[in-house]
Design an enzyme around this catalytic site. Structure first.
Site, mmCIF file in Angstrom:
data_model
loop_
_atom_site.group_PDB
_atom_site.id
_atom_site.type_symbol
_atom_site.label_atom_id
_atom_site.label_comp_id
_atom_site.label_asym_id
_atom_site.label_seq_id
_atom_site.Cartn_x
_atom_site.Cartn_y
_atom_site.Cartn_z
ATOM 1 N N LYS A 52 4.698 -13.756 -21.066
ATOM 2 C CA LYS A 52 6.042 -14.013 -21.611
ATOM 3 C C LYS A 52 6.766 -12.694 -21.889
ATOM 4 O O LYS A 52 7.950 -12.537 -21.571
ATOM 5 C CB LYS A 52 5.938 -14.879 -22.883
ATOM 6 C CG LYS A 52 5.501 -16.307 -22.579
ATOM 7 C CD LYS A 52 5.163 -17.132 -23.821
ATOM 8 C CE LYS A 52 4.575 -18.482 -23.407
ATOM 9 N NZ LYS A 52 4.196 -19.353 -24.532
ATOM 10 N N GLN A 96 2.650 -18.735 -30.646
ATOM 11 C CA GLN A 96 1.746 -19.221 -29.604
ATOM 12 C C GLN A 96 0.709 -20.174 -30.201
ATOM 13 O O GLN A 96 0.071 -19.862 -31.208
ATOM 14 C CB GLN A 96 1.067 -18.038 -28.899
ATOM 15 C CG GLN A 96 0.257 -18.413 -27.678
ATOM 16 C CD GLN A 96 1.105 -18.982 -26.527
ATOM 17 O OE1 GLN A 96 2.286 -18.665 -26.381
ATOM 18 N NE2 GLN A 96 0.511 -19.836 -25.718
ATOM 19 N N ASP A 119 10.976 -22.813 -28.049
ATOM 20 C CA ASP A 119 9.906 -23.680 -27.543
ATOM 21 C C ASP A 119 10.314 -25.154 -27.627
ATOM 22 O O ASP A 119 9.664 -26.014 -27.021
ATOM 23 C CB ASP A 119 8.627 -23.492 -28.380
ATOM 24 C CG ASP A 119 7.599 -22.615 -27.686
ATOM 25 O OD1 ASP A 119 7.603 -22.568 -26.446
ATOM 26 O OD2 ASP A 119 6.784 -21.998 -28.404
HETATM 27 N N1 GUN Z 1 0.429 -23.138 -26.033
HETATM 28 C C1 GUN Z 1 0.368 -23.809 -24.861
HETATM 29 N N2 GUN Z 1 1.599 -23.986 -24.355
HETATM 30 C C2 GUN Z 1 2.457 -23.435 -25.240
HETATM 31 C C3 GUN Z 1 3.872 -23.296 -25.258
HETATM 32 O O1 GUN Z 1 4.615 -23.745 -24.378
HETATM 33 N N3 GUN Z 1 4.383 -22.647 -26.341
HETATM 34 C C4 GUN Z 1 3.611 -22.159 -27.334
HETATM 35 N N4 GUN Z 1 4.202 -21.562 -28.364
HETATM 36 N N5 GUN Z 1 2.293 -22.273 -27.341
HETATM 37 C C5 GUN Z 1 1.721 -22.912 -26.294
#
Ligand code: GUN
Length: 291
Positions: A52, A96, A119
């Site tokens: 990211k 995350q 998100d």
């Molecule tokens: N863990 C697995 N997928 C995601 C996501 O799309 N966002 C976040 N913050 N954590 C995750």
């Protein structure tokens, strides 16, 4: 069978964003800024957050990675989120997941300012999505919709079977696919761990979204000839022949399922890159809304 190439589609989205960001910079306007919080050092989470941050660099966004100790208290983590909420330079915040067991996902998600919740996990944004109103759509289902759009996959009137009912993928995916949009307008069935006879449902599917987190769960005998198969799974399996010590497996047994499909996503290189591209789009949108 044709491949839904998420790497290629994501690159096209990032290339567009890069041009938009360069334009903002040329006009002396604010550049989008994503802040990511990573608690502990789970290997997969490290990889995802790293990707990211790298994508932010690629498109010209600013990014901040806040690394916190595995043993941090929930209150301290909430304090960090509040700091980012009030920082006028930060446009998007993500924490995350998964979080360590002593921390409540719900408390953490609820603490994020919904206007910075790129998100799309905050209940306020989930509510907007459910009503079909503009909002931040969770990155993985958003990315899958962008992939279907990129490859002009016909969805209206089709029967989509979503396997998995997580808040991050399965549930929002079922909402988006059934929405009166294009892509969308599917008839959707959601299957989960308590569904009797998942195979029977999958065999009726024109589109299968496999998002249950069980490697190679979807096998050729479960898939109708000509189906579109989207594989969200990405499980690390030990493999001593690999330098990393593992290989990635999707929720679909690719080699046997692929010959039956009209379109299928590979793992890696399918949904993963689209998730990141969708997150970049959400962050750009947040910046535009604020400035
Ligand atoms: N863990 C697995 N997928 C995601 C996501 O799309 N966002 C976040 N913050 N954590 C995750």
């Amino acid at each position: 069978m044709q491949i839904l190439d998420g790497k290629k589609a994501a690159q096209a989205i990032k290339d567009e964003l890069k041009i938009d960001v360069a334009q903002l910079a040329a006009e002396g306007k604010k550049i989008p800024h994503l802040a990511a919080i990573l608690v502990g050092n789970n290997g997969a989470s490290e990889t995802y957050v790293g990707a990211k941050v790298k994508a932010c660099e690629e498109v010209g966004f600013r990014s901040t990675l806040v690394r916190l100790d595995e043993n941090i208290s929930e209150n301290k983590l909430l304090d960090e989120i509040r700091l980012l909420n009030t920082d006028p330079d930060v446009d998007g915040i993500l924490v995350q997941l998964p979080l360590p067991k002593h921390i409540s996902d719900e408390e953490v998600i609820n603490a994020i300012d919904p206007d910075k919740d790129v998100d799309g996990f905050h209940p306020v944004n989930v509510g907007y999505m459910l009503q079909g109103l503009p909002t931040f759509v969770p990155a993985t289902p958003h990315g899958i919709m962008l992939l279907l759009q990129h490859y002009k996959i016909e969805t209206a009137g089709k029967h989509a079977v979503v396997v998995g009912r997580s808040n991050i993928v399965g549930r929002p995916m079922s909402v988006l696919l059934s929405s009166n949009t294009n892509p969308g307008n599917c008839t959707v069935t959601v299957c989960h761990s308590k569904t009797n006879n998942i195979k029977e449902f999958c065999l009726q599917a024109d589109i299968i979204v496999a998002a249950l987190g069980k490697p190679e769960f979807v096998t050729a005998d479960m898939v109708k000839e000509g189906a579109v198969v989207i594989d969200v799974g990405i499980t690390r399996m030990e493999d001593p022949t690999k330098k990393s010590g593992f290989k990635l497996k999707g929720d679909v047994e690719f080699d046997t399922v692929a010959p039956k499909c009209s379109w299928i996503t590979p793992v890696p290189g399918g949904v993963g890159p689209m998730t990141i591209a969708a997150l970049m789009k959400n962050t750009y949108k947040s910046c535009m809304q604020k400035n």
